[in-house]
Write an enzyme that holds these catalytic residues in place. Sequence first.
Site, PDB file in Angstrom:
ATOM      1  N   SER A  33     -62.496 -27.389  54.367  1.00  0.00           N
ATOM      2  CA  SER A  33     -61.133 -26.327  54.174  1.00  0.00           C
ATOM      3  C   SER A  33     -60.395 -26.506  55.187  1.00  0.00           C
ATOM      4  CB  SER A  33     -61.650 -24.956  53.826  1.00  0.00           C
ATOM      5  OG  SER A  33     -62.493 -24.493  54.781  1.00  0.00           O
ATOM      6  N   SER A  81     -70.259 -67.558  54.405  1.00  0.00           N
ATOM      7  CA  SER A  81     -71.376 -67.110  54.009  1.00  0.00           C
ATOM      8  C   SER A  81     -72.670 -66.900  54.611  1.00  0.00           C
ATOM      9  CB  SER A  81     -71.649 -67.592  52.302  1.00  0.00           C
ATOM     10  OG  SER A  81     -71.859 -68.816  52.474  1.00  0.00           O
ATOM     11  N   LEU A  82     -73.670 -66.389  54.077  1.00  0.00           N
ATOM     12  CA  LEU A  82     -75.098 -66.472  54.737  1.00  0.00           C
ATOM     13  C   LEU A  82     -76.189 -67.194  54.170  1.00  0.00           C
ATOM     14  CD1 LEU A  82     -75.631 -62.834  56.040  1.00  0.00           C
ATOM     15  CD2 LEU A  82     -74.992 -64.668  57.442  1.00  0.00           C
ATOM     16  N   LYS A 112     -77.972 -55.183  54.428  1.00  0.00           N
ATOM     17  CA  LYS A 112     -77.121 -56.133  53.731  1.00  0.00           C
ATOM     18  C   LYS A 112     -76.239 -55.391  52.594  1.00  0.00           C
ATOM     19  CE  LYS A 112     -76.214 -60.600  51.469  1.00  0.00           C
ATOM     20  NZ  LYS A 112     -75.524 -60.192  50.354  1.00  0.00           N
ATOM     21  N   LYS A 289     -79.319 -61.293  62.548  1.00  0.00           N
ATOM     22  CA  LYS A 289     -78.519 -62.246  63.357  1.00  0.00           C
ATOM     23  C   LYS A 289     -79.272 -62.433  64.620  1.00  0.00           C
ATOM     24  CE  LYS A 289     -74.362 -60.416  61.100  1.00  0.00           C
ATOM     25  NZ  LYS A 289     -73.242 -59.498  61.208  1.00  0.00           N
ATOM     26  N   CYS A 431     -66.964 -85.527  23.687  1.00  0.00           N
ATOM     27  CA  CYS A 431     -67.646 -84.009  23.561  1.00  0.00           C
ATOM     28  C   CYS A 431     -66.696 -83.088  23.955  1.00  0.00           C
ATOM     29  CB  CYS A 431     -69.082 -83.890  24.179  1.00  0.00           C
ATOM     30  SG  CYS A 431     -69.716 -82.373  24.187  1.00  0.00           S
TER      31      CYS A 431
END
Length: 667
Positions: A33, A81-82, A112, A289, A431
Amino acid sequence: MQAIQTEIAQLTAELNQHNYRYYVDDSPSIPDSEYDRLLNRLKALETEHPQFCLADSPTQRVGGEALAKFEQIQHLKPMLSLDNVFDEQEFTAFNQRITDKTGSISYCCEPKLDGLAVSITYRDGVFERAATRGDGQTGENITENVRTIKSIPLRLRGDNFPLLVEVRGEVIMPHKAFDALNERARAKGEKLFVNPRNAAAGSLRQLDSKITASRALGFYAYALGVVEPESWELADSHYGQLEQLRSWGVPVSQEVKVCDSVAQVIEYYNDIQQRRSSLEFEIDGVVIKVNQIAHQLSLGFVAKAPRWATAFKFPAQEEMTLLEGVDFQVGRTGAVTPVARLKPVFVGGVTVSNATLHNADEIARLGVKVGDTIIIRRAGDVIPQIVAVVAEKRPDDAKEISFPARCPVCDSEVERVEGEAVARCTGGLFCEAQRKEAIKHFASRKALDIDGMGDKVVEQLIDKELVQSPADLFKLTASAMTMLERMGMKSATKLVAAIDVAKQTTFARFLYALGIREVGEATAANLAAYFKTLDALKAANEETFIKVDDVGTIVAAHLAHFLAQPHNLEVIDKLIEAGVHWPAIEEVAEEDLSLKGQTWVLTGTLTQLNRNDAKAKLQLLGAKVAGSVSKNTDCLVAGAAAGSKLAKAQELGVKVIDEEALIAILS
């Protein structure tokens, strides 16, 4: 007036300090508040005296004008990325690979987060821009949306930070905010979000930043990106750099911990997994890491991931449901894949109604029948997968799953090559399913890159029988294109022009666009560099293909098989007849590699040269063409509307030339 300006500055500083205590220290110092009272006072003063409003004022988070679309931003440094590990054995093997090269090490471990990866840039300590990860090289400009996230500082704390700081982290939606968002949607009769990750991603990609501002998103940093000047002294450990970020007012997870052994990492993983449901945000594993930055640098990277980090994923969540039927889908290379139709079940944070059964061998291994109760898992919390049959629940009328002998799309024969698990339709481009996927791939950004040729356009072109093969794209007229839904003459003319531009490509892109099995971008580039001409490639056999870097027996067999099919050779010939071409790759003597050992960067718009051509020609002269400017850059080619790369090159004293000078060098 001076008093008002001073009060605005004091209120801004005070509110930012409260934000820091609330979001970073997790120790709010005043009631909500009282915070609201101070914020309302600041809003009132800024409304009356907008000239005194500061860039880091918390009132600047409310959102601005809606955008027409998101602009693309090239990352200063790729956002990779990992790789993943899924059990202790895999993590132990990862650790062994690391310690074999570095000796004893410590790891920095953190949850993660299951959100959306973003890059945030500060210049002189002031929030400048933000972008999504995108494909790792290029992301979307979400600056105005990220500005609305209250936990992200608009100005870094203190004054001990570099001129330019790139912060990388995850935008998330806390569970409480997610529940409140869905409650509001339910009350309005709107569609609910499936999980917090989708809600975060959807909120961050709103063109109207006012909507983003209303969604109570959060942010946690997990790494530093580019820092300038590069000589600026950073901590020598990953944990230390996170602490630097925290000292600048950037939120970092309180769960980050340094572990000195495999046993400590496993203990940390188990602890986080046990507390997973009580955390305020969604996670799907632990990121591990190598802590020492020097070791990170020595270990380096593979193509799309660092060697010094991995994601230790939690076991996939599992549920039971009913297998109601099986459909057979046909992919770009003709692979016929059985897809299970399931009674919808909520698992791993999403409602799953389909799951792949992979192939006939997998169906036999599971012993699964239509009507069975099965156990569904989201492998890696991403791909729905059937892992077992609950045999005791099998009904009397359960039906065997019959693999089709003929293609469900074109009725061509389905064959299974000895030694392969996958059955394939033999219809090729006859196809329709293969045709659609092949042409989508052909037009995609990493292939011929036809601007505006999206999946829906390709599907309509084939459904309306305007296109039968990739070469037919180059015969399209604007008037024919207007037959497509939402395609007026102006859009059709623009798309036809884009198709014409795409005729000029590179040999590597052309090979990748053909969609040969197992031939990705890197392999296509190696093939182009080795054979140099299409005729030489066509004349090669499996023994020759194996001599190419990264081409093994399997890829060599796929190449030989592809080039032995008359209809594939016909498609190639028609593409050449349609005008698809690329600059010749000439054998260059060692003494003619005038740019050998140099690193070049291209930026801005080239008006006389195709960018791919320019890159290819520079490489032929021995140059490495990089995507970003650094102190190791030898030359920057600045085309029209060059932006941040040009500014950085000038700041670093890198040589800058224009397109005319480049053409002179290449000629």
